[in-house]
Design a protein around this motif. Structure first.
Motif, PDB file in Angstrom:
ATOM      1  N   ARG A 387       0.820  -1.215   0.000  1.00  0.00           N
ATOM      2  CA  ARG A 387       0.000   0.000   0.000  1.00  0.00           C
ATOM      3  C   ARG A 387       0.848   1.256   0.000  1.00  0.00           C
ATOM      4  N   ASP A 388       2.054   1.193  -0.534  1.00  0.00           N
ATOM      5  CA  ASP A 388       2.950   2.348  -0.588  1.00  0.00           C
ATOM      6  C   ASP A 388       3.289   2.653  -2.045  1.00  0.00           C
ATOM      7  N   PRO A 389       2.833   3.787  -2.586  1.00  0.00           N
ATOM      8  CA  PRO A 389       3.143   4.120  -3.983  1.00  0.00           C
ATOM      9  C   PRO A 389       4.638   4.182  -4.271  1.00  0.00           C
ATOM     10  N   ALA A 390       5.438   4.446  -3.227  1.00  0.00           N
ATOM     11  CA  ALA A 390       6.887   4.509  -3.422  1.00  0.00           C
ATOM     12  C   ALA A 390       7.469   3.159  -3.827  1.00  0.00           C
ATOM     13  N   ASP A 391       6.732   2.082  -3.593  1.00  0.00           N
ATOM     14  CA  ASP A 391       7.206   0.749  -3.982  1.00  0.00           C
ATOM     15  C   ASP A 391       6.954   0.457  -5.461  1.00  0.00           C
ATOM     16  N   LEU A 392       6.158   1.292  -6.109  1.00  0.00           N
ATOM     17  CA  LEU A 392       5.881   1.095  -7.533  1.00  0.00           C
ATOM     18  C   LEU A 392       7.003   1.696  -8.368  1.00  0.00           C
ATOM     19  N   ASN A 393       7.497   0.932  -9.314  1.00  0.00           N
ATOM     20  CA  ASN A 393       8.562   1.442 -10.176  1.00  0.00           C
ATOM     21  C   ASN A 393       8.058   2.455 -11.201  1.00  0.00           C
ATOM     22  N   LEU A 394       6.771   2.452 -11.489  1.00  0.00           N
ATOM     23  CA  LEU A 394       6.199   3.443 -12.408  1.00  0.00           C
ATOM     24  C   LEU A 394       4.815   3.857 -11.904  1.00  0.00           C
ATOM     25  N   ASP A 395       4.823   4.500 -10.746  1.00  0.00           N
ATOM     26  CA  ASP A 395       3.602   5.030 -10.163  1.00  0.00           C
ATOM     27  C   ASP A 395       2.916   5.975 -11.152  1.00  0.00           C
ATOM     28  N   ILE A 396       1.642   6.180 -10.978  1.00  0.00           N
ATOM     29  CA  ILE A 396       0.840   6.959 -11.918  1.00  0.00           C
ATOM     30  C   ILE A 396       1.361   8.384 -12.084  1.00  0.00           C
ATOM     31  N   GLU A 397       2.025   8.952 -11.087  1.00  0.00           N
ATOM     32  CA  GLU A 397       2.615  10.291 -11.238  1.00  0.00           C
ATOM     33  C   GLU A 397       3.656  10.288 -12.353  1.00  0.00           C
ATOM     34  N   ASP A 398       4.562   9.312 -12.323  1.00  0.00           N
ATOM     35  CA  ASP A 398       5.559   9.194 -13.388  1.00  0.00           C
ATOM     36  C   ASP A 398       4.897   8.810 -14.707  1.00  0.00           C
ATOM     37  N   GLY A 399       3.899   7.946 -14.644  1.00  0.00           N
ATOM     38  CA  GLY A 399       3.185   7.562 -15.856  1.00  0.00           C
ATOM     39  C   GLY A 399       2.551   8.761 -16.528  1.00  0.00           C
ATOM     40  N   HIS A 400       1.949   9.629 -15.722  1.00  0.00           N
ATOM     41  CA  HIS A 400       1.331  10.846 -16.259  1.00  0.00           C
ATOM     42  C   HIS A 400       2.369  11.738 -16.932  1.00  0.00           C
ATOM     43  N   LEU A 401       3.479  11.989 -16.260  1.00  0.00           N
ATOM     44  CA  LEU A 401       4.487  12.894 -16.809  1.00  0.00           C
ATOM     45  C   LEU A 401       5.035  12.375 -18.138  1.00  0.00           C
ATOM     46  N   SER A 402       5.317  11.081 -18.200  1.00  0.00           N
ATOM     47  CA  SER A 402       5.880  10.526 -19.437  1.00  0.00           C
ATOM     48  C   SER A 402       4.851  10.480 -20.557  1.00  0.00           C
ATOM     49  N   SER A 403       3.608  10.154 -20.242  1.00  0.00           N
ATOM     50  CA  SER A 403       2.553  10.151 -21.258  1.00  0.00           C
ATOM     51  C   SER A 403       2.306  11.563 -21.776  1.00  0.00           C
ATOM     52  N   ALA A 404       2.357  12.541 -20.870  1.00  0.00           N
ATOM     53  CA  ALA A 404       2.103  13.926 -21.263  1.00  0.00           C
ATOM     54  C   ALA A 404       3.144  14.446 -22.240  1.00  0.00           C
ATOM     55  N   LEU A 405       4.363  13.909 -22.196  1.00  0.00           N
ATOM     56  CA  LEU A 405       5.376  14.340 -23.168  1.00  0.00           C
ATOM     57  C   LEU A 405       4.907  14.043 -24.588  1.00  0.00           C
ATOM     58  N   ALA A 406       4.305  12.878 -24.778  1.00  0.00           N
ATOM     59  CA  ALA A 406       3.756  12.534 -26.101  1.00  0.00           C
ATOM     60  C   ALA A 406       2.596  13.452 -26.452  1.00  0.00           C
ATOM     61  N   HIS A 407       1.719  13.705 -25.497  1.00  0.00           N
ATOM     62  CA  HIS A 407       0.566  14.566 -25.774  1.00  0.00           C
ATOM     63  C   HIS A 407       1.003  15.988 -26.139  1.00  0.00           C
ATOM     64  N   LEU A 408       2.029  16.498 -25.460  1.00  0.00           N
ATOM     65  CA  LEU A 408       2.519  17.838 -25.768  1.00  0.00           C
ATOM     66  C   LEU A 408       3.039  17.917 -27.203  1.00  0.00           C
ATOM     67  N   GLY A 409       3.788  16.893 -27.614  1.00  0.00           N
ATOM     68  CA  GLY A 409       4.289  16.869 -28.981  1.00  0.00           C
ATOM     69  C   GLY A 409       3.165  16.849 -29.995  1.00  0.00           C
ATOM     70  N   ASN A 410       2.136  16.064 -29.716  1.00  0.00           N
ATOM     71  CA  ASN A 410       1.001  15.985 -30.646  1.00  0.00           C
ATOM     72  C   ASN A 410       0.205  17.288 -30.697  1.00  0.00           C
ATOM     73  N   VAL A 411       0.070  17.961 -29.553  1.00  0.00           N
ATOM     74  CA  VAL A 411      -0.646  19.240 -29.548  1.00  0.00           C
ATOM     75  C   VAL A 411       0.123  20.272 -30.369  1.00  0.00           C
ATOM     76  N   SER A 412       1.432  20.330 -30.185  1.00  0.00           N
ATOM     77  CA  SER A 412       2.251  21.243 -30.992  1.00  0.00           C
ATOM     78  C   SER A 412       2.038  20.974 -32.477  1.00  0.00           C
ATOM     79  N   TRP A 413       2.078  19.706 -32.852  1.00  0.00           N
ATOM     80  CA  TRP A 413       1.921  19.332 -34.263  1.00  0.00           C
ATOM     81  C   TRP A 413       0.527  19.676 -34.787  1.00  0.00           C
ATOM     82  N   GLN A 414      -0.493  19.430 -33.983  1.00  0.00           N
ATOM     83  CA  GLN A 414      -1.869  19.723 -34.407  1.00  0.00           C
ATOM     84  C   GLN A 414      -2.073  21.209 -34.685  1.00  0.00           C
ATOM     85  N   LEU A 415      -1.324  22.057 -33.995  1.00  0.00           N
ATOM     86  CA  LEU A 415      -1.466  23.505 -34.155  1.00  0.00           C
ATOM     87  C   LEU A 415      -0.486  24.079 -35.171  1.00  0.00           C
TER      88      LEU A 415
END
Length: 494
Positions: A387-415
């Protein structure tokens, strides 16, 4: 109690009344109001308990989820859930050999109030990831969700908020985070093995064929609930040859290969740079080049993501690689890989499980390898039990940040705007590694016989990001950080 109308319908009258009374009693006893969250329906797992898992999405990555949960001693595959019953039927003979019954369920909402399900493991199309994850966490389940964990920038942050608010374990599925060889490689980088690393390459040279061009709706598999398949997206059967898998290349449901394969590499690149925020600036260059088809996302795309003291270069090439790309490095040619450039040398991760380091004279400094996909699933089990998120090697906080990098690139391209071949972004234009990437990218495209009149090159808009608010100074970009949800499939806000 934060349940949508579909979840309410799934609850029996007795369960609903008992849950509501329980929450109301708690609120009154503490002098507060009714909390906007659900009561967990699964009891916390003890160290020796076998966790029961429901896999949502039986195609594509779902097959790996099914195999891994069956193989891990601490887990038991209980349900395969898919709006297409054919996704379950193909495993029927395999399931007959298991000691326990594996049930089929077509609608995830009928899983939510089941007290015998501990983990929801999500391998659905991208447009469903966030909503399924939040529903599951509201219902007291822990969630393993495929990359990218979100479909938009804003969705990822809401997923983090819900995980923290409800105390749920939530991990994104990018298996390099747990493989032995990759963790040893990153330990070497973070211990200063090649000095300060201020630039990282996330490479995806993985040819994807055209999805074809038709003017008729995709044929629907027998028995599928298409309304449920569409979920938050418009309830419109897409115009293309096939429904499954090709959703990656439709912007209503997928994020292109920048958001398909490259979240693996973006995550490792950011991990090596040690960045725990979104970048300050981003720009993307590319297009759906050489393919006149029903896809509407880029297949060839260079994205630059810049922090004040670091740069991440994402290089996605979906067309056939005719001349191997090696950047003149001792590690050789690449397909899907990472390069971390340090003060005294560089490190290459040529796959999910290994790394090798060199100084700039070409002397090998270290080499690491080993690991498997299973380690990431096993790591999630560790977190579920502790029950400790620190034990997860890819907790959702890190998952969000890494996924958002892709979304940022796509938003730039869409505009962006259509430009002539050879056009380049001004961001980091004087960086030799950026110039090297763009020269290689241009040479790659020159080998493809592209008709730019039919499939234009787009130079994306350079965006400025506030890492604190995760918003841009560009209102049009901010609008694309969010999405419209179909009625009945809105994402609850924490």
């Amino acid at each position: 109690m934060h349940l949508n109308r579909h979840q309410l319908a799934a609850l029996s009258r007795r369960d609903f009344v008992e849950s509501a009374l329980g929450l109301a009693a708690t609120a009154l006893a503490t002098g507060g109001t009714l909390a906007a969250e659900a009561t967990p329906t699964s009891k916390p797992a003890g160290p020796n308990d076998k966790l029961r898992v429901a896999v949502v999405g039986g195609n594509g990555r779902g097959s790996s989820h099914i195999s891994e949960w069956i193989a891990i001693p601490d887990t038991e595959l209980a349900v395969v859930c898919d709006c297409d019953p054919n996704a379950y039927a193909k495993y029927a003979k395999r399931f007959e050999k298991l000691p326990n019954k594996v049930e089929f369920e077509q609608d995830i909402r009928r899983l939510l109030d089941r007290k015998d399900i501990d983990i929801i493991s999500i391998a659905s199309p991208n447009h469903w990831h966030a909503l399924m994850t939040v529903w599951a966490m509201q219902a007291g389940k822990d969630v393993y969700v495929e990359k990218p964990c979100s479909y938009t920038v804003a969705e990822g942050r809401e997923m983090v908020k819900w995980a923290r608010k409800l105390g749920r374990m939530c991990q994104m599925g990018a298996q390099s985070r747990s493989s032995t060889g990759m963790r040893q490689t990153l330990d070497f980088i973070q211990s200063g093995g090649v000095g300060k690393v201020s630039l990282a390459h996330a490479l995806c040279y993985k040819p994807r064929p055209s999805i074809g061009l038709v003017d008729t709706p995709a044929p629907l598999p027998k028995g599928i609930d298409f309304d449920l398949w569409a979920g938050p997206a418009p309830n419109e059967v897409p115009i293309r040859k096939r429904l499954h898998y090709d959703w990656h290349f439709d912007s209503r449901t997928g994020n292109g290969d920048l958001g398909n394969q490259n979240p693996h590499e973006l995550d490792k690149a950011r991990w090596g740079l040690g960045k725990q925020t979104l970048p300050h600036r981003v720009v993307s260059l590319g297009g759906r080049l050489g393919y006149v088809d029903n896809g509407d996302v880029a297949n060839s795309q260079v994205t630059l993501l810049e922090w004040d003291d670091a740069l991440l270069v994402s290089d996605v090439r979906g067309l056939p690689i005719k001349t191997p790309v090696d950047f003149g490095l001792k590690a050789g040619a690449f397909r899907v890989a990472n390069i971390w450039w340090g003060e005294t040398g560089y490190v290459v991760g040529p796959n999910y499980y290994s790394g090798v380091a060199f100084d700039y004279d070409g002397n090998e400094l270290g080499k690491w390898k080993g690991g498997s996909n299973r380690q990431h699933f096993e790591n999630f089990v560790v977190g579920v039990k502790s029950r400790d998120p620190a034990d997860l090697n890819l907790d959702i906080e890190d998952g969000h940040l890494s996924s958002a990098l892709a979304h940022l690139g796509n938003v730039s391209w869409q505009l962006g705007e259509t430009v002539e071949p050879g056009s380049r972004p001004s961001l980091a234009a004087d960086n030799p590694r950026v110039r090297q990437t763009l020269e290689s990218f241009e040479a790659h495209l020159a080998e493809q016989s592209i008709d730019y009149a039919q499939t234009p090159l787009t130079l994306g808009r350079e965006l400025t990001i506030d890492p604190t608010t995760e918003m841009s100074s560009d209102s049009e970009a901010n609008a694309l950080f969010h999405r419209d949800y179909r009625k009945g499939y809105e994402l609850p806000l924490a």
